[in-house]
Motif scaffolding. Structure first.
Motif, PDB file in Angstrom:
ATOM      1  N   LEU A   1      22.926  24.375  36.369  1.00 53.42           N
ATOM      2  CA  LEU A   1      22.020  24.375  34.790  1.00 53.42           C
ATOM      3  C   LEU A   1      22.871  24.618  33.652  1.00 53.42           C
ATOM      4  CD1 LEU A   1      18.663  25.877  35.995  1.00 53.42           C
ATOM      5  CD2 LEU A   1      19.095  23.527  35.762  1.00 53.42           C
ATOM      6  N   THR A   2      23.886  25.549  34.011  1.00 51.18           N
ATOM      7  CA  THR A   2      24.556  26.080  32.826  1.00 51.18           C
ATOM      8  C   THR A   2      25.519  24.996  32.407  1.00 51.18           C
ATOM      9  OG1 THR A   2      26.201  27.030  34.304  1.00 51.18           O
ATOM     10  CG2 THR A   2      24.369  28.291  33.193  1.00 51.18           C
ATOM     11  N   THR A   3      25.987  24.162  33.240  1.00 51.23           N
ATOM     12  CA  THR A   3      27.006  22.983  32.863  1.00 51.23           C
ATOM     13  C   THR A   3      26.418  21.715  32.569  1.00 51.23           C
ATOM     14  OG1 THR A   3      27.072  22.167  35.235  1.00 51.23           O
ATOM     15  CG2 THR A   3      28.642  24.043  34.494  1.00 51.23           C
ATOM     16  N   GLN A   4      25.036  21.632  32.643  1.00 48.13           N
ATOM     17  CA  GLN A   4      24.288  20.182  32.276  1.00 48.13           C
ATOM     18  C   GLN A   4      24.624  19.916  30.943  1.00 48.13           C
ATOM     19  OE1 GLN A   4      20.158  20.124  33.464  1.00 48.13           O
ATOM     20  NE2 GLN A   4      20.811  20.092  35.608  1.00 48.13           N
ATOM     21  N   GLY A   5      24.365  20.856  29.822  1.00 46.57           N
ATOM     22  CA  GLY A   5      24.551  20.575  28.477  1.00 46.57           C
ATOM     23  C   GLY A   5      25.768  20.243  28.045  1.00 46.57           C
ATOM     24  N   THR A   6      27.060  21.076  28.602  1.00 42.75           N
ATOM     25  CA  THR A   6      28.305  20.902  28.603  1.00 42.75           C
ATOM     26  C   THR A   6      28.745  19.228  28.883  1.00 42.75           C
ATOM     27  OG1 THR A   6      28.791  23.134  28.726  1.00 42.75           O
ATOM     28  CG2 THR A   6      30.932  21.484  28.504  1.00 42.75           C
ATOM     29  N   ALA A   7      28.228  18.878  30.151  1.00 45.46           N
ATOM     30  CA  ALA A   7      28.276  17.612  30.677  1.00 45.46           C
ATOM     31  C   ALA A   7      27.891  16.641  29.831  1.00 45.46           C
ATOM     32  CB  ALA A   7      28.128  17.390  31.911  1.00 45.46           C
ATOM     33  N   LEU A   8      26.747  16.763  29.528  1.00 49.55           N
ATOM     34  CA  LEU A   8      25.974  15.656  28.732  1.00 49.55           C
ATOM     35  C   LEU A   8      26.646  15.787  27.374  1.00 49.55           C
ATOM     36  CD1 LEU A   8      23.585  13.924  28.101  1.00 49.55           C
ATOM     37  CD2 LEU A   8      22.182  15.762  27.290  1.00 49.55           C
ATOM     38  N   LYS A   9      27.157  16.705  26.689  1.00 44.58           N
ATOM     39  CA  LYS A   9      27.938  16.392  25.111  1.00 44.58           C
ATOM     40  C   LYS A   9      29.187  15.351  25.887  1.00 44.58           C
ATOM     41  CE  LYS A   9      26.724  20.576  22.855  1.00 44.58           C
ATOM     42  NZ  LYS A   9      27.411  21.902  22.229  1.00 44.58           N
ATOM     43  N   ALA A  10      29.816  15.933  26.868  1.00 42.74           N
ATOM     44  CA  ALA A  10      31.253  15.187  27.070  1.00 42.74           C
ATOM     45  C   ALA A  10      30.753  13.703  27.260  1.00 42.74           C
ATOM     46  CB  ALA A  10      31.903  15.741  28.311  1.00 42.74           C
ATOM     47  N   VAL A  11      29.672  13.444  28.000  1.00 42.13           N
ATOM     48  CA  VAL A  11      29.184  12.188  28.357  1.00 42.13           C
ATOM     49  C   VAL A  11      28.949  11.490  26.951  1.00 42.13           C
ATOM     50  CG1 VAL A  11      27.435  10.755  29.434  1.00 42.13           C
ATOM     51  CG2 VAL A  11      28.827  12.450  30.775  1.00 42.13           C
ATOM     52  N   GLU A  12      28.074  12.029  26.148  1.00 42.01           N
ATOM     53  CA  GLU A  12      27.857  11.346  24.669  1.00 42.01           C
ATOM     54  C   GLU A  12      28.966  11.134  24.046  1.00 42.01           C
ATOM     55  OE1 GLU A  12      24.980  10.685  23.807  1.00 42.01           O
ATOM     56  OE2 GLU A  12      23.453  11.502  25.017  1.00 42.01           O
ATOM     57  N   SER A  13      30.095  11.781  23.991  1.00 40.13           N
ATOM     58  CA  SER A  13      31.352  11.715  23.328  1.00 40.13           C
ATOM     59  C   SER A  13      32.019  10.432  24.018  1.00 40.13           C
ATOM     60  CB  SER A  13      31.965  12.843  23.414  1.00 40.13           C
ATOM     61  OG  SER A  13      33.465  12.362  22.707  1.00 40.13           O
ATOM     62  N   MET A  14      31.953  10.289  25.377  1.00 39.28           N
ATOM     63  CA  MET A  14      32.690   9.044  26.053  1.00 39.28           C
ATOM     64  C   MET A  14      31.942   7.929  25.534  1.00 39.28           C
ATOM     65  SD  MET A  14      33.013   8.662  29.948  1.00 39.28           S
ATOM     66  CE  MET A  14      33.782   7.129  30.662  1.00 39.28           C
ATOM     67  N   TYR A  15      30.634   8.017  25.673  1.00 41.13           N
ATOM     68  CA  TYR A  15      29.749   6.864  25.238  1.00 41.13           C
ATOM     69  C   TYR A  15      29.936   6.265  24.000  1.00 41.13           C
ATOM     70  CZ  TYR A  15      25.554   3.796  25.112  1.00 41.13           C
ATOM     71  OH  TYR A  15      24.710   2.976  24.955  1.00 41.13           O
ATOM     72  N   ALA A  16      30.030   7.353  22.920  1.00 41.05           N
ATOM     73  CA  ALA A  16      30.271   6.826  21.449  1.00 41.05           C
ATOM     74  C   ALA A  16      31.838   6.229  21.338  1.00 41.05           C
ATOM     75  CB  ALA A  16      30.210   8.022  20.667  1.00 41.05           C
ATOM     76  N   ARG A  17      32.733   6.884  22.160  1.00 36.49           N
ATOM     77  CA  ARG A  17      34.008   6.318  21.910  1.00 36.49           C
ATOM     78  C   ARG A  17      33.981   4.826  22.497  1.00 36.49           C
ATOM     79  NH1 ARG A  17      37.160  10.592  25.318  1.00 36.49           N
ATOM     80  NH2 ARG A  17      38.568   8.775  25.334  1.00 36.49           N
ATOM     81  N   SER A  18      33.346   4.672  23.851  1.00 37.91           N
ATOM     82  CA  SER A  18      33.105   3.221  24.263  1.00 37.91           C
ATOM     83  C   SER A  18      32.530   2.264  23.393  1.00 37.91           C
ATOM     84  CB  SER A  18      32.334   3.215  25.644  1.00 37.91           C
ATOM     85  OG  SER A  18      30.949   3.434  25.436  1.00 37.91           O
ATOM     86  N   LEU A  19      31.447   2.709  22.459  1.00 36.90           N
ATOM     87  CA  LEU A  19      30.820   1.806  21.562  1.00 36.90           C
ATOM     88  C   LEU A  19      31.908   1.478  20.489  1.00 36.90           C
ATOM     89  CD1 LEU A  19      27.231   3.284  21.175  1.00 36.90           C
ATOM     90  CD2 LEU A  19      28.115   1.602  22.608  1.00 36.90           C
ATOM     91  N   ALA A  20      32.804   2.281  20.254  1.00 35.20           N
ATOM     92  CA  ALA A  20      33.593   2.272  19.130  1.00 35.20           C
ATOM     93  C   ALA A  20      34.877   1.059  19.501  1.00 35.20           C
ATOM     94  CB  ALA A  20      34.384   3.410  18.720  1.00 35.20           C
ATOM     95  N   GLY A  21      34.968   0.750  20.940  1.00 39.58           N
ATOM     96  CA  GLY A  21      36.056  -0.148  21.315  1.00 39.58           C
ATOM     97  C   GLY A  21      37.032   0.250  22.140  1.00 39.58           C
ATOM     98  N   GLU A  22      36.736   1.646  22.474  1.00 36.97           N
ATOM     99  CA  GLU A  22      37.881   2.099  23.512  1.00 36.97           C
ATOM    100  C   GLU A  22      37.703   1.901  24.948  1.00 36.97           C
ATOM    101  OE1 GLU A  22      38.917   6.321  23.327  1.00 36.97           O
ATOM    102  OE2 GLU A  22      38.253   6.538  21.212  1.00 36.97           O
ATOM    103  N   THR A  23      38.638   1.553  25.540  1.00 36.51           N
ATOM    104  CA  THR A  23      38.606   1.187  27.053  1.00 36.51           C
ATOM    105  C   THR A  23      39.520   1.927  27.953  1.00 36.51           C
ATOM    106  OG1 THR A  23      40.447  -0.304  26.694  1.00 36.51           O
ATOM    107  CG2 THR A  23      38.156  -1.385  26.303  1.00 36.51           C
TER     108      THR A  23
END
Length: 288
Positions: free
Chosen positions: A223-245
């Protein structure tokens, strides 16, 4: 017969038609001429007012770009704050739940049957609830562990973002209610069958202590790592939308697999105790 001059007849017909439709003169009107003159005169002045200099256009573009970047930063910051707040609320609610269910178990283990109304419930109802709750609880933990491992190995930002956005819903709708039903019905079974949790065979108490150990492990590592994991995944998703591969799954997501595997071992230990019943079917040191 009169000889008629064709040009004269054409001129006369044109005059009659013009008179009938209200044309007073073929000369351009004063208003139209003035409007045309004003437009022609405005070509030099008005165009100079409407045309932006190259420096002005560059400044406007820079300002707009800066404002867009600022809005994006604010949106990401507000989204991160929302994740933090939601996780705090979730942890508070789960903390209250864990304390409540643990208190319920401890009261029945050290004091006796509580509440007494549990004695009035038919044993088969407790048995059915215990089987269904245990099946959903154990199956949910093992299934989500396997799915999360596959999601982490996919390195797909969209799949990762969807999964970690839905994990709390799975916990809230399946795992936590199933665990609650299993523990309450198990306590009811011990009351109906043996007279109380405090006088039940040793394997019953061992199962409840193992469940409490599992809840502590699950709260501390999952439970304590779900928030950190979600933030990291959201950042990864935003970078993919910006065109990073060629993006890789965040480390915090990969490391969660260890916590999930240990949780699965807790489930295996619990079901082994339920089936083998140490101290009843198989001799155990605490029964001597």
């Amino acid at each position: 017969m009169f000889l008629i001059n064709k040009p004269a007849v054409a001129a006369l017909a044109a005059l009659v038609c013009a008179t009938n439709i209200g044309v007073e003169s073929f000369a351009p009107s004063t208003t139209r001429v003035a409007h045309t003159i004003n437009n022609n005169a405005c070509l030099g002045v008005c165009d100079s007012r409407r045309t932006l200099s190259p420096m002005t256009q560059a400044q406007l573009f820079t300002k707009t770009k800066t404002e867009v970047v600022a809005v994006e930063v604010v949106d990401q910051s507000s989204e991160g704050d929302w994740i933090d707040e939601s996780k705090k609320v979730e942890l508070i609610v789960l903390g209250v739940w864990a304390i409540s269910i643990s208190a319920f178990i401890l009261i029945n283990n050290f004091h006796g049957p509580w509440p007494l109304a549990l004695k009035q419930v038919p044993e088969r109802w407790f048995f059915l609830s215990h089987m269904v709750g245990g099946m959903l609880f154990g199956g949910g933990i093992i299934l989500t562990t396997c799915i999360e491992r596959l999601v982490a190995k996919s390195n797909n930002p969209g799949v990762l973002q969807f999964w970690f956005d839905k994990v709390p819903e799975l916990d809230g709708l399946i795992v936590v209610p199933a665990l609650t039903i299993s523990m309450v019905s198990g306590t009811g079974l011990s009351i109906v069958r043996y007279g109380g949790l405090n006088v039940a065979p040793p394997h019953v108490g061992a199962i409840f202590w193992t469940l409490i150990a599992f809840m502590s492990w699950w709260a501390a590592t999952d439970l304590t790592t779900q928030g950190t994991a979600l933030k990291a995944v959201e950042s990864m998703y935003a970078r993919s939308l910006a065109g990073e591969t060629d993006l890789e799954t965040p480390k915090v997501v990969v490391d969660r697999h260890v916590s999930n595997v240990v949780s699965c071992f807790f489930i295996l230990i619990l079901y082994s105790m339920m089936v083998l019943k140490p101290g009843t079917l198989i001799p155990f040191p605490w029964n001597t």
